[in-house]
Design an enzyme around this catalytic site. Structure first.
Site, PDB file in Angstrom:
ATOM      1  N   TYR A 163      58.582   9.071  47.939  1.00 47.69           N
ATOM      2  CA  TYR A 163      59.501   8.992  49.077  1.00 47.69           C
ATOM      3  C   TYR A 163      59.072   9.983  50.154  1.00 47.69           C
ATOM      4  O   TYR A 163      59.108   9.678  51.348  1.00 47.69           O
ATOM      5  CB  TYR A 163      60.937   9.268  48.631  1.00 47.69           C
ATOM      6  CG  TYR A 163      61.448   8.230  47.667  1.00 47.69           C
ATOM      7  CD1 TYR A 163      61.948   7.018  48.128  1.00 47.69           C
ATOM      8  CD2 TYR A 163      61.419   8.443  46.288  1.00 47.69           C
ATOM      9  CE1 TYR A 163      62.401   6.048  47.247  1.00 47.69           C
ATOM     10  CE2 TYR A 163      61.877   7.488  45.401  1.00 47.69           C
ATOM     11  CZ  TYR A 163      62.361   6.289  45.880  1.00 47.69           C
ATOM     12  OH  TYR A 163      62.808   5.330  45.004  1.00 47.69           O
TER      13      TYR A 163
ATOM     14  N   ASN B  65      65.919  -2.433  51.123  1.00 44.03           N
ATOM     15  CA  ASN B  65      64.812  -3.309  51.486  1.00 44.03           C
ATOM     16  C   ASN B  65      65.189  -4.746  51.138  1.00 44.03           C
ATOM     17  O   ASN B  65      65.380  -5.066  49.969  1.00 44.03           O
ATOM     18  CB  ASN B  65      63.544  -2.891  50.731  1.00 44.03           C
ATOM     19  CG  ASN B  65      62.404  -3.865  50.894  1.00 44.03           C
ATOM     20  OD1 ASN B  65      62.348  -4.642  51.838  1.00 44.03           O
ATOM     21  ND2 ASN B  65      61.482  -3.836  49.949  1.00 44.03           N
TER      22      ASN B  65
ATOM     23  N   CYS C 108      58.748  -2.123  47.659  1.00 45.37           N
ATOM     24  CA  CYS C 108      59.532  -0.921  47.386  1.00 45.37           C
ATOM     25  C   CYS C 108      59.370  -0.460  45.940  1.00 45.37           C
ATOM     26  O   CYS C 108      59.613   0.698  45.622  1.00 45.37           O
ATOM     27  CB  CYS C 108      61.001  -1.133  47.746  1.00 45.37           C
ATOM     28  SG  CYS C 108      61.743  -2.609  47.056  1.00 45.37           S
ATOM     29  N   HIS C 109      58.921  -1.363  45.060  1.00 42.23           N
ATOM     30  CA  HIS C 109      58.681  -0.972  43.669  1.00 42.23           C
ATOM     31  C   HIS C 109      57.514   0.014  43.560  1.00 42.23           C
ATOM     32  O   HIS C 109      57.387   0.693  42.555  1.00 42.23           O
ATOM     33  CB  HIS C 109      58.415  -2.209  42.787  1.00 42.23           C
ATOM     34  CG  HIS C 109      57.223  -3.005  43.184  1.00 42.23           C
ATOM     35  ND1 HIS C 109      57.258  -3.950  44.205  1.00 42.23           N
ATOM     36  CD2 HIS C 109      55.945  -3.014  42.713  1.00 42.23           C
ATOM     37  CE1 HIS C 109      56.056  -4.498  44.326  1.00 42.23           C
ATOM     38  NE2 HIS C 109      55.249  -3.939  43.433  1.00 42.23           N
TER      39      HIS C 109
ATOM     40  N   GLU D 210      50.588  -5.043  38.418  1.00 43.25           N
ATOM     41  CA  GLU D 210      49.598  -4.664  39.429  1.00 43.25           C
ATOM     42  C   GLU D 210      48.488  -3.773  38.878  1.00 43.25           C
ATOM     43  O   GLU D 210      47.466  -3.588  39.528  1.00 43.25           O
ATOM     44  CB  GLU D 210      50.289  -3.986  40.615  1.00 43.25           C
ATOM     45  CG  GLU D 210      51.200  -4.939  41.359  1.00 43.25           C
ATOM     46  CD  GLU D 210      51.834  -4.327  42.589  1.00 43.25           C
ATOM     47  OE1 GLU D 210      51.448  -3.207  42.997  1.00 43.25           O
ATOM     48  OE2 GLU D 210      52.718  -4.977  43.164  1.00 43.25           O
TER      49      GLU D 210
END
Length: 159
Positions: free
Chosen positions: A99, A122, A130-131, A157
């Site tokens: 953040y 979001n 946002c993850h 990912e």
């Protein structure tokens, strides 16, 4: 103005895709908190071009064959929220940011908490990733889709 929507199955539950004529407005979680994303009137449209394209791209993402989305987006929020959401789009596939790093990136270095709040609102989760935003200590923190979903997306990912 009425927005178009369609629902799609996914490995993390049913997703509701919402679009205007300009772009994708929201991807809502099956058990999304009411009021997290304010949209207005919706009408189902399974053939809406933007929704069809978004569904195809999201399915390819979950199948592991897509790492970059190109569906047009139509973010709706405050200028600050939009700056945070735009910063999310710059986080490369398979990487994370804190953040604080997002706050620095948007030129508001002391706004980590406000970045967290904007991240929580979001409207276009997964595509505006946002993850990929985590605590400064590397901990997984709040996520509208749930922490198990956040962990699943990050693992997906890393393959």
């Amino acid at each position: 103005m009425t927005l178009a929507f369609k629902n799609m199955p996914s490995p993390v539950g049913e997703l509701r895709l919402v679009a205007s004529d300009k772009g994708l407005v929201a991807i809502l979680w099956e058990n999304d908190r009411p009021g997290r994303v304010i949209l207005g009137p919706l009408a189902e449209d399974r053939d809406h071009a933007i929704l069809t394209d978004a569904e195809r791209q999201i399915a390819a993402y979950f199948a592991g064959t897509l790492t970059r989305f190109d569906v047009p987006l139509d973010f709706r929020g405050t200028d600050f929220q939009k700056s945070v959401w735009a910063a999310l789009l710059t986080i490369p596939f398979g990487e994370t940011r804190s953040y604080g790093e997002i706050a620095q990136q948007i030129g508001r270095p002391s706004a980590s908490r406000a970045v967290g709040a904007a991240n929580g609102r979001n409207p276009i989760s997964i595509i505006a990733p946002c993850h990929r935003v985590i605590g400064s200590n590397g901990a997984l923190t709040g996520f509208a889709g749930g922490l198990a979903t956040k962990e699943l997306l990050l693992r997906l990912e890393q393959r």
